[in-house]
Design an enzyme around this catalytic site. Sequence first.
Site, short mmCIF file in Angstrom:
data_model
loop_
_atom_site.label_atom_id
_atom_site.label_comp_id
_atom_site.label_asym_id
_atom_site.label_seq_id
_atom_site.Cartn_x
_atom_site.Cartn_y
_atom_site.Cartn_z
N MET A 1 20.20 49.09 61.89
CA MET A 1 20.99 47.86 61.88
C MET A 1 21.78 47.76 60.58
O MET A 1 21.22 47.64 59.50
CB MET A 1 20.09 46.66 62.07
CG MET A 1 19.36 46.66 63.40
SD MET A 1 18.21 45.26 63.56
CE MET A 1 19.37 43.88 63.52
N GLN B 1 22.34 58.63 60.17
CA GLN B 1 23.24 58.36 61.30
C GLN B 1 24.69 58.39 60.81
O GLN B 1 25.02 57.82 59.77
CB GLN B 1 22.96 56.99 61.93
CG GLN B 1 23.80 56.76 63.19
CD GLN B 1 23.61 55.38 63.80
OE1 GLN B 1 24.16 54.41 63.31
NE2 GLN B 1 22.84 55.31 64.87
N CYS C 1 27.84 50.89 68.10
CA CYS C 1 28.17 49.76 67.25
C CYS C 1 29.24 48.88 67.90
O CYS C 1 30.33 49.36 68.25
CB CYS C 1 28.66 50.23 65.89
SG CYS C 1 29.10 48.87 64.77
N LYS D 1 23.08 57.42 69.88
CA LYS D 1 22.82 56.09 70.40
C LYS D 1 24.09 55.59 71.08
O LYS D 1 25.19 55.72 70.52
CB LYS D 1 22.39 55.10 69.31
CG LYS D 1 21.98 53.75 69.90
CD LYS D 1 21.55 52.74 68.86
CE LYS D 1 21.12 51.45 69.57
NZ LYS D 1 20.86 50.35 68.60
N HIS E 1 21.15 51.34 74.29
CA HIS E 1 21.07 49.89 74.22
C HIS E 1 21.54 49.36 75.57
O HIS E 1 22.69 49.61 75.97
CB HIS E 1 21.95 49.34 73.09
CG HIS E 1 21.84 47.87 72.90
ND1 HIS E 1 21.44 47.31 71.71
CD2 HIS E 1 22.04 46.84 73.75
CE1 HIS E 1 21.43 45.99 71.84
NE2 HIS E 1 21.81 45.68 73.07
N ASN F 1 16.35 50.63 74.59
CA ASN F 1 16.55 49.70 73.48
C ASN F 1 17.18 48.41 74.00
O ASN F 1 17.98 48.43 74.92
CB ASN F 1 17.45 50.36 72.42
CG ASN F 1 17.89 49.40 71.33
OD1 ASN F 1 19.09 49.22 71.09
ND2 ASN F 1 16.96 48.77 70.65
N GLY F 2 16.79 47.29 73.39
CA GLY F 2 17.42 46.02 73.71
C GLY F 2 16.47 44.97 74.23
O GLY F 2 15.76 45.20 75.21
N ARG G 1 16.34 44.01 66.36
CA ARG G 1 16.13 42.64 65.91
C ARG G 1 14.68 42.18 66.06
O ARG G 1 14.17 41.40 65.25
CB ARG G 1 17.06 41.70 66.67
CG ARG G 1 18.55 41.93 66.39
CD ARG G 1 19.42 41.05 67.24
NE ARG G 1 19.17 41.27 68.66
CZ ARG G 1 19.36 40.36 69.62
NH1 ARG G 1 19.81 39.16 69.30
NH2 ARG G 1 19.12 40.65 70.88
#
Length: 312
Positions: free
Chosen positions: A8, A68, A98, A139, A168, A199-200, A224
Amino acid sequence: MRITLAPMEGVIDHLMRHMLTELGGIDLCMTEFIRIVDQKLPERVFHRYCPELKSGSVTPNGTPVRIQLLGQDPHWLAENAVVATDLGSQGIDLNFGCPAKAVNKSKGGAVLLKEPETLYAIAKSVRQAVPKHLPVTAKMRLGFEDKTLAIENAQALEAGGIDEIAIHARTKVEGYKPPAYWEHIALIKQHVQTPLIANGEIWNPQQAKQCQEQSQCENIMLGRGALAVPNLAAWIKGQSNKIPWNQVLALLLTYSKYEIEGDKGLYYSNRVKQWMVYLKMAYPEANEFFRTIRTIRKTDEMYTAISAQLNQ
């Protein structure tokens, strides 16, 4: 189950990686993305994003860290991937997820999900440049405006030689708004052989289990949620219960020592308030405490306020 800590931007730096991995359950970390444009970056940039390079590319508790990269130029991404791995990065991760407007406007991150051929070119170039024994992962999101290219994008990354894909389960347009569409990851899985990571919208062990079931993925990535509940990974794995609020306050003090002693002492108060935004999602006590500290700007005042709250 393997749990990866998501990269993040502006939040999970080496100090946060240090603290969160100490709580257990996290098997791998990614750095915040390093933006690659049209040149080979100096080594100091990689060390700034990943100080762990100086200690075997692991956090103090031994959790591996992978650099990354984000960009659109296959050649320069490959050139910088070589620099990163030569410095000790345990593989390379590529960012195609992103959602930031500034990043997408300069043709980086999720906007590349409109161009499967570009994903393929980048993946192939970086995979050929990085030593075979080191993983090259990526990702992505389910798409930019919609999910129509989700399968094709994953297939492009697979064809380019990507070793593992974290997905994600939302599009760029969907941002971070619930729900996460984990079932779409399962659809992608039917069309690729490359291992997938889901993810998510994982905030607790129950949602982790639902994500695994709906995505058909054993391995997950936390973003998060790991900031909202600092020991979420260990909680999901059954290694501990959800950390109580008083221990979270103690962590804030620990974090203050990292920040004050580290290279970000001037920004400590803002970083605490930034972290509190996530903690408020999981701890009702955080809402009242945030009102207490929201005007604090000085490091010593923030440290005193946290100490006072802990000793109540």
